[in-house]
Structure formats: C-alpha cells, structure tokens
Scaffold this active site. Sequence first.
Site, short mmCIF file in Angstrom:
data_model
loop_
_atom_site.label_atom_id
_atom_site.label_comp_id
_atom_site.label_asym_id
_atom_site.label_seq_id
_atom_site.Cartn_x
_atom_site.Cartn_y
_atom_site.Cartn_z
N ASP A 292 -3.61 -15.16 -4.92
CA ASP A 292 -3.78 -16.06 -6.05
C ASP A 292 -2.54 -16.93 -6.24
O ASP A 292 -1.41 -16.43 -6.27
CB ASP A 292 -4.05 -15.24 -7.32
CG ASP A 292 -4.17 -16.10 -8.55
OD1 ASP A 292 -5.13 -16.87 -8.64
OD2 ASP A 292 -3.28 -15.99 -9.43
N GLU B 101 0.82 -3.66 9.82
CA GLU B 101 1.15 -2.24 9.97
C GLU B 101 -0.09 -1.38 10.22
O GLU B 101 0.03 -0.21 10.56
CB GLU B 101 1.85 -1.73 8.71
CG GLU B 101 3.24 -2.29 8.49
CD GLU B 101 3.81 -1.90 7.14
OE1 GLU B 101 4.95 -2.31 6.85
OE2 GLU B 101 3.14 -1.18 6.38
#
Length: 569
Positions: free
Chosen positions: A236, A287
């Site tokens: 956002d 990751e």
Amino acid sequence: MIVEEEAQKRILDSIHLPGHVASLDVDTESSLMWWHKAVLYQVYLRSFADANDDGVGDIAGLISRLPYIKELGVDAVWISPWYESPMLDGGYDVRNYVDTDPLFGSLEDVQNLIDASHQLGLRVVLDFVANHCSSQHPWFQSALTSSEGSRERDWFYFKDGQGESGNEPPNDWKSIFGGPAWTRTQNLDGSPGQWYFHLFDTSQPDLNWKNEEVLIQFDEILRFWFDRGVDGCRLDAVSAIGKDDDYRDMGFAPDDLYRPDIWGPVPFFDAEGVHDVLRRWRRVAREYPTEKFLVGEVVVRDVERLARYLRRDELQSTLSFDLSKIVWSADAFRQMINTLHGACFEHHSWMTWTLSSHDEKRTVSRYSQDGPAEGVLGDVTPTGHGRARAAYLLALALPGSACIYQGEELGLWEVIDIHEDRLQDPIYFRTGKQELGRDGCRVPLPWEKEGPSLGFSARHETWLPQPQSWADVSVATQLNDASSTLHFFRAVLALRATIFNDDEWDITWEPSPTGVLVLRRGPDFRCVVNFSGEPFCISDDEEALASSSPLTDERIIGVNNGAWLRARR
C-alpha cells in the site's frame, strides 16, 4: 520502543525463522512464476460477505464464498487489511500488525482462509500497510509520552513548529486526504508540543524508514504472515515511504489538494530511500521455497520514476491504476498501455493490469460520462456498461497479470447518494466536503435478489447502505442470465487461461481507422476495441472468441464494443 504484539514472542532481530529456505541462487526471472499471468480478485473485506450478521464483512464470510471466486476463474485473492485497527480509515490505520481485528475474525480464521484457498488452488495476497500505522498503535503512543529527540520519537517524524511558540506547522506540506500534513501534539503537562507528520489522516502517523528498528520490525511482520502461508503482499502507498531530509516549504496554497502525479520532485514522496527498503523486502520474499509476490501501489509523476520500482531486485509487479484515471479514448488507452508495458518489461517485471479498486470510482460509472475520469459522476448508462466490458477485454488481453475488484464482474456502479451521516471516508471530511471520497465503491455486494441486505448479511442495515436497484444485478440474478456481465467475465477468464502461450509477451498495434484499437499478441490473436462512432468490420478469415456485446452479423463490432479474435483454422 514497544515490541509488536509481545504475546506472539516475535524477536526483533534479523535472524531467519525456522523453516526458511534460501533460494537466492535461483534466477526466478528465467522461468514463469504463478504471478506472471495470474488474475487477482480484490476483496474489500468489510463489503464482501458477512458471516456473523453484524452488517460488516468478515473472514468467515469470505471463506464461505471462496467457491464463487474460484468459479469466476481467477488465480489469487488480494485481501484488504484484516489487522487490528480503530477503523478510522477502513483498516489502513493499523494498531497491531500481527493480529486480526475482532471485527473480521481471529488468527485461526485467517489460517482457515489460507488453507481453504490453497485447497481450491487460489493464492492469497495480503494488503501490507507500511508507510504509516495508527495513532493508537503502541509505537506511536510510546513516542507521544517520550521526550523530544528520544529513540521512540525517531520512529516517526516529529518537528518543532514555526512562528511564535511554534504555533505554525513546520512547513506547508499537504496531506493526500486534504488539509495540512502536520498535527500538533500535547505534552504531558498539557502544554502544546511538537508536530508530527501524516501523509494521510491525522490518525495515521508516517513511520521513519531511515530508522533501523523500523526496518527490522517490518522484516519480521512480513515473515509472520509469509510463515502462515500468505503468498504475497500488495504494498500500500509504497512510493510514499521514502522521505528526504529536506523540510523546506513547497509553495502550496492552503486549498491545494495533493497531486503527486503532476507535481515536480517533492522531499516527502517518491524519495530515493524507498528503493533500499524494497530491496530489503525482496530479499525476505526470496527466503522461501516459492518466492513471495510483491506488487506495489506506485504513484509517481512519470514512467522513468515508475521503472525504478520495477528493477530486478525490487518489485515483481505494479498495479496499473493509471488506467482508471484516463478518458474513454483510443489514443489515451494506447498511450497509457505503451507507457506502462514498456516500463515493466524493460526490467523483466510484470504489470498487473487493473481498471478499478477500493480507491477508485467504479468502471461502469466512469465510462457513463465522456468527460474526465475523475469528474463528477451522474446517472449510469447502458453506454457505461458496454464500455466497461470492452475495457476489460482490452486489459485482460495484455501480457502480465490482471486484477478485478469485487463487484466489477457484476457491473456494479458507484453509489453516489449515500446520506452524509452514513459516510465514513476521511477524505470527505478532510477536504471540507469537496470530495465525496471512496465510500461509493465500497458498498457491500449483492448476493441475492431478495432478503436482508440482498444476501450480504442477515441484517437489513449494513455498514454502508446498498441501493435496492442492485437486486437486479445480484450474483443470484446474473447466474440465471447467460447474457449477464458475470457470465461474460467467467467466459473471458476461462479463455484467457488457455489461449496465450507462455512466450507471447510482445504486443503490437495494427493500423486501424481513427478511434479503433487493434492489438495483436502472438501470430493468431487480436483484440479490437471500437472507441469510434462507426461500426468496425472484422475480416472473413477471423472468428470472434468473445465480445463485450453481441456482434452484428458475427462480423461487425459496434460502437463502444470490443472483441477477441482468432485466425480461422
């Protein structure tokens, strides 16, 4: 500084959590990932489906309607914030980033939603609000009770005021929601204190992204949700999080409204520091065995600035909200598509094409007028419905991802007659009632033709009132009408999933009459949208796969109509 939700026992450091698998040696851009041509369906949670009958949508309600989303033919669900919040800006004012608001449900409900979505083959994309938190967040409350220049205050932007006794704001910066971007605090003894910066509402103080503790905290917040199975995040207002250390006045008039898309460089928006943050988040996304998806809400003044967010080690994609701000014009659409497509693919990133969202006026209403897309809305017309379907044919024909805001598949229109005492968007109040705000595109969905709140809830009164005329465009009504907008979206999305090859990412515009767009993708596919005032005839060696309205004699694409065409085989 108070640690985010200590009950969750999250440690503020950069150590990887158990279960993380490094995949930095994998060049994900060399092969297609799920998001490269996915269709996202945006759920504004408060207005989607209400399971506990309090008049507000919730997570359990969304779970109950997941089969509907799956049957629509999309690949992922982007969900508005479910975090704990005072709801002064619809959940974008976050009080706790690692728990849900009881209004929507519990963390257990979230896990059930993620699991149920994955079982249906749907990915989950969460709205990630990082530019600011709620003024009720413990971080900000701790800053308010701390001294000037303290470690706690460095998490935000606190400044002394100007003028006698510091009674004037530190500078003339403007809020996106209208009015000044600074609010004065009160010291513990009741005397006037420093001012704090909020690019949005006073209830949303901006976080200082030069502060290492803030960076580490949000790394852990991302991992908290990724560990629970969230497949990606829509970031956002991501271009707002960078600020320069330059607090000069910009020369704004008191009644100026915030327009970063047309301003020149300003020190409090689209500053260089944002890119370091995005690289950090991309490393967190990598990751995991399947890299997490980061798609940004990027508002900048030109394509060169946009392209910086789409570099190989930053965002995978950005949402094309610029398309929701242009007039109904062939030239406007061609120019905007060329601009966005070029910025994206130059950096091996992927545009997520969208025409609407919880922040934009409904597509049908925008296209019912011939003036500016951001103008005052009037009555909805059949022309608006036809143009909206044609525009979606064009957007869904483009390479990359796409996003459909809830209710667009029903042809819902902007509700512009909500009584003032029911309005909730802070934009309406902060602009002195000059701008109606975003409530009109956030009205709860109609699921049934009859009954309380048209099937949204067992309550008659919902958090925003529905127009009774929506009974005729409810899900139940349209399911029984093969010519409905809902059936149109289902058919087009089913086609989209099968007709494009993975290597067909280039587009070309073929010569055509003025006001007609002819987009070619691959050797056999053309999308034609007729913006002109005259019918357009397709060639004899083509067949129509889909059209926004029935073709005349199977060969004539009428005014404000569009079609997908394929060479006859």
